[in-house]
Design a protein around this motif. Structure first.
Motif, PDB file in Angstrom:
ATOM      1  N   ASP A   1       2.285  -0.853  -8.960  1.00 11.82           N
ATOM      2  CA  ASP A   1       2.465   0.561  -8.612  1.00 11.82           C
ATOM      3  C   ASP A   1       3.741   0.764  -7.811  1.00 11.82           C
ATOM      4  OD1 ASP A   1       0.140   1.198  -9.900  1.00 11.82           O
ATOM      5  OD2 ASP A   1      -1.093   1.177  -8.076  1.00 11.82           O
ATOM      6  N   GLY A   2       4.592   1.665  -8.336  1.00 10.44           N
ATOM      7  CA  GLY A   2       5.797   2.041  -7.609  1.00 10.44           C
ATOM      8  C   GLY A   2       6.913   1.013  -7.644  1.00 10.44           C
ATOM      9  N   ALA A   3       6.738  -0.081  -8.349  1.00  9.54           N
ATOM     10  CA  ALA A   3       7.771  -1.123  -8.375  1.00  9.54           C
ATOM     11  C   ALA A   3       8.120  -1.463  -9.827  1.00  9.54           C
ATOM     12  CB  ALA A   3       7.294  -2.371  -7.646  1.00  9.54           C
ATOM     13  N   LEU A   4       9.385  -1.343 -10.156  1.00  7.12           N
ATOM     14  CA  LEU A   4       9.859  -1.702 -11.487  1.00  7.12           C
ATOM     15  C   LEU A   4      10.412  -3.120 -11.474  1.00  7.12           C
ATOM     16  CD1 LEU A   4      11.730   1.585 -12.508  1.00  7.12           C
ATOM     17  CD2 LEU A   4       9.439   0.845 -13.193  1.00  7.12           C
ATOM     18  N   PRO A   5      10.183  -3.871 -12.540  1.00  5.76           N
ATOM     19  CA  PRO A   5      10.739  -5.233 -12.587  1.00  5.76           C
ATOM     20  C   PRO A   5      12.253  -5.183 -12.698  1.00  5.76           C
ATOM     21  CG  PRO A   5       9.790  -4.651 -14.706  1.00  5.76           C
ATOM     22  CD  PRO A   5       9.420  -3.551 -13.763  1.00  5.76           C
TER      23      PRO A   5
END
Length: 398
Positions: A291-295
């Motif tokens: 959630d809320g974090a893109l790779p």
């Protein structure tokens, strides 16, 4: 290559029959002997007198010609030729061929022959795309009939699409390639094809839209000329051809290793759409969504396979052919690529989405070499492959 060859030319009934007059003239100019056969419908488009004058031979029109049928003339006609060309091949005439019908001279000749047959289809786009026509085409190909075209373009009826008869130079190239069968015997040729898949994690990867159709067609065309073909293919949609050595790979690194292992070769054709980049550190397990974090993916550049082979100091193939898939300024970008990579030829095409070429059944290419830029008309990928194979053969055996 066509000197003294006996060509039986069957002219079907379509507006494209006018091209047969130029075909006769060009065949004669190359030293071939042309025996013309006109269907009744063809006589509505070209006259027997004009055909006979250009061929320098009588025109055959009637199955029940008593002056020849006393000696089974239709059997002799069908078997005395070195090659039969049907141009234009109408939907009706191809249907007769597929069904084994023989109710006129042309269809009887085609049923009674054991001579190789090349057909150049010509018809309305809707007729070409009809399920019955496609079924007949599949049957004829299964029966060993060779196809030249058709091309895409504007029809006499005003519609646009596949169905235009191949141009005369394409037909001549196909005829010459037929007689060159075996000309590449003893030559080892490397062909790469398809996309590469560069892993992100065990379930995701970076790829492109290449189907592998053009590379497969090139390998098949070279094999038909007698070459010993090593076919290095990524995970393509199109299955590899029979009769070649198939090396399957997934990534660009694997393709590079397979190419190195396949050398030395007399020629190399790099039709594969190799990924320019890979993920620098692919994950060994599936990357989970948070959630809320893109790779964040860090990329690394793949080795340039075409440049590496082209610039070899030792063990370089005598002919190296690259491909350039572009979306704008095709000739300028491809010409610069050829100079940068150091290959002998570049086959360039426009793969903008509106062309339908990437992943489609047709191609329109430019052949760029020291001699300049050649623009080839849009045609089936098989026809592009046959034309390119003939040029490769001419370069290797000259």
């Amino acid at each position: 290559m066509l000197a003294s060859k006996r060509i039986l030319l069957i002219i079907g009934g379509g507006i494209a029959a006018y091209k047969s007059l130029d075909l006769i003239r060009r065949l004669k100019g190359l030293g071939a002997e042309v025996t013309p056969v006109l269907t009744r419908a063809a006589e509505e488009f070209v006259t027997p007198l004009s055909v006979a004058a250009l061929a320098g031979a009588p025109v055959h029109r009637d199955l029940f010609d008593l002056t020849t049928e006393a000696e089974m003339g239709h059997i002799q006609l069908s078997r005395s030729a070195d090659l039969i060309i049907v141009a234009p091949a109408t939907a009706d005439l191809m249907a007769k061929m597929a069904l084994g019908s023989a109710n006129d001279l042309a269809s009887t000749l085609l049923l009674a022959t054991d001579t190789p047959v090349l057909v150049a289809p010509a018809m309305n786009v809707r007729m070409w795309e009809h399920v019955a026509t496609q079924r007949n085409i599949a049957q004829l190909k299964s029966d060993g009939i060779g196809f030249i075209g058709p091309d895409s373009g504007e029809m006499a009826c005003g519609e646009f699409g596949p169905g235009r008869m191949a141009e005369v130079p394409q037909i001549l190239t196909a005829a010459e390639a037929h007689f060159e069968a075996g000309v590449l015997r003893g030559k080892r040729i490397l062909v790469t094809s398809g996309p590469t898949h560069e892993p992100i994690d065990p379930v995701r990867y970076i790829a492109n839209r290449s189907s592998g159709a053009q590379g497969t067609a090139i390998a098949r065309a070279l094999r038909s000329l007698g070459a010993d073909v090593v076919f290095v293919t990524g995970p393509a949609d199109v299955p590899p051809p029979d009769g070649v050595e198939v090396v399957r790979v997934e990534t660009a690194a694997q393709m590079q290793a397979a190419v190195d292992a396949a050398l030395p070769a007399d020629a190399a054709v790099f039709a594969a759409a190799v990924a320019d980049w890979r993920v620098a550190s692919a994950s060994g397990s599936k990357i989970k969504k948070k959630d809320g974090a893109l790779p964040v993916l860090e990329f690394a550049e793949n080795a340039d396979i075409l440049a590496g082979v082209s610039q070899r100091i030792s063990g370089r193939p005598g002919l190296v052919v690259g491909f350039a898939a572009e979306t704008d300024d095709v000739i300028a970008h491809a010409t610069a690529k050829r100079a940068r990579k150091g290959c002998d030829w570049i086959v360039a095409n426009d793969v903008s989405p509106e062309t339908g070429i990437m992943g489609g059944s047709e191609n329109a290419v430019f052949l760029i070499s020291d001699a300049g830029v050649e623009s080839w008309p849009r045609m089936a990928k098989e026809a592009v492959a046959e034309r390119l194979a003939a040029r490769i053969a001419a370069a290797l055996v000259s």
